[in-house]
Design an enzyme around this catalytic site. Sequence first.
Site, PDB file in Angstrom:
ATOM      1  NE  ARG A  34     -11.132  -9.851  -1.770  1.00  0.00           N
ATOM      2  CZ  ARG A  34     -11.576  -8.927  -2.629  1.00  0.00           C
ATOM      3  NH1 ARG A  34     -12.113  -9.282  -3.789  1.00  0.00           N
ATOM      4  NH2 ARG A  34     -11.483  -7.656  -2.334  1.00  0.00           N
ATOM      5  CE  LYS A  63      -3.955  -1.817   2.719  1.00  0.00           C
ATOM      6  NZ  LYS A  63      -5.054  -1.610   1.759  1.00  0.00           N
TER       7      LYS A  63
END
Length: 467
Positions: free
Chosen positions: A321, A247
């Site tokens: 996920r 990120k």
Amino acid sequence: MTDETASEASPPAPDPIPIRLVEKSSLETVLGSLQAEEAAWARANGFKGRLGQALAIPSDTGQVAGILLGWGDAEGRRRERFPIGSFAGRAPAGTYRLDTPLDGPDAQRATLGWLLSRYRFDRYKSKPAGTEEADLLPPPGVDATRLAILVQGSYLARDLINTPANDMGPDELEAAARKLADRHSAEVQVIQGDELLERDLPLIHAVGRASARAPRLIDMVWGAEDAPKLSLVGKGVCFDTGGLDIKSASGMALMKKDMGGAANVLALAHMIMARRIPVRLRVLIPAVENAVSGSAFRPGDVLPSRKGLFVEINNTDAEGRLVLADALAVAAEEMPDLILDMATLTGAARVALGPEVVPYYTDDAGLAADLEAAGEAEADPLWRLPLWPGYERMIEPKVGDLDNAPSGGMAGSITAALFLKRFAGEGAWAHFDLYGWTPSDRPGRPKGGECQAARACLGALERRYGA
Ligand code: BES
Ligand code: MN
Ligand code: ZN
């Protein structure tokens, strides 16, 4: 010594300080009902009844005789979730009572808002400000015991999220789960490190293996064996660097909160156990750190999962996920009556609904109706989004069975939910893509970690299973 002598010895408790809620439209009526000096004092101080405007009325002896609290108008109160919080958050020490009758839901909302606004996170203040105790006597008809439990849970979620990642890794998250379990006589088992591979939890292992702090699956069980089975699954990414798809600095800044799903399922678990909801509760938390090192999983890897589906990794930053997939598969294996999962899963959820409203997904219309009603009643806003079948193809890649990060970035929260659905089994299931954070101070909602969806879920569970 008996209680009676004790109470004779201590000075009489001062009368609770009345709080008068003053709507803008009834300002003149209220001022007209006060003593002349009091009305003059209110006027001299510019008290207009604006929502949240608070004014203390002095007594002859210089004590606080009462509080006037501006109650604005109905439209303004719809905009502010806990209007009482602007006073409650900075009320001087004392015991207060509402001097203006509210109807049942408003009285409950005001009491909840009062309690939530008294939250402080001062673990890292070497000189804590020493919060003053300001209590509100619950108005008639308000179930104060139940509210206290909801607020304990809300504080727990806030504390866990606010604690920085250096003190809230997988170990500490496990410790928090064990502490909660001890409090309610629940059982905890943990599968950790390479044992995750032996026990067929390959995705949890893959996401967490790059960190010096071992990944794990925390598994808590409580309640009567033969009660309906309820399983809660919470994303426990203690810090999300994004992995090799690292990120940006601004994207990483808040990622201590990426265990917000876990924090909120622990909050909900506390509420369920303290309220003794008649369920066999199971809480599953994949606790990992999505870190960068030579052992990190990579873009392009194709990873097996517990369910047997192969997942093609197109972005290591879509890690939530992955860990949830294995945990949901474990939950689904015993075919529970209901699975609820919570996760700070996508930036797209925040883009769609912002930090205050939590998108949730379920195919169960009855459950959705209960959640909607409970969200309103518990001041815990939710909004249902669709598990849109037309987008299933977006998560189906060329090589593996499933793509963890569809390119194009369309409907990012929905495609993440569709991904989870592949692992959640055939029974009733709902997924909450929460933000877990209040970006700036609001009445009743101090800046920082936030409890989201847990109170609404508790309300829905009370409807479903009885209290
Ligand atoms: N934890 C983030 C999602 C997130 C970001 C929640 C900011 C709240 C605020 C998650 O692991 C993530 O990075 N998701 C990616 C997925 C993408 C790569 C498909 C996202 O949403 O950008
Ligand atoms: Mn991520
Ligand atoms: Zn994440």
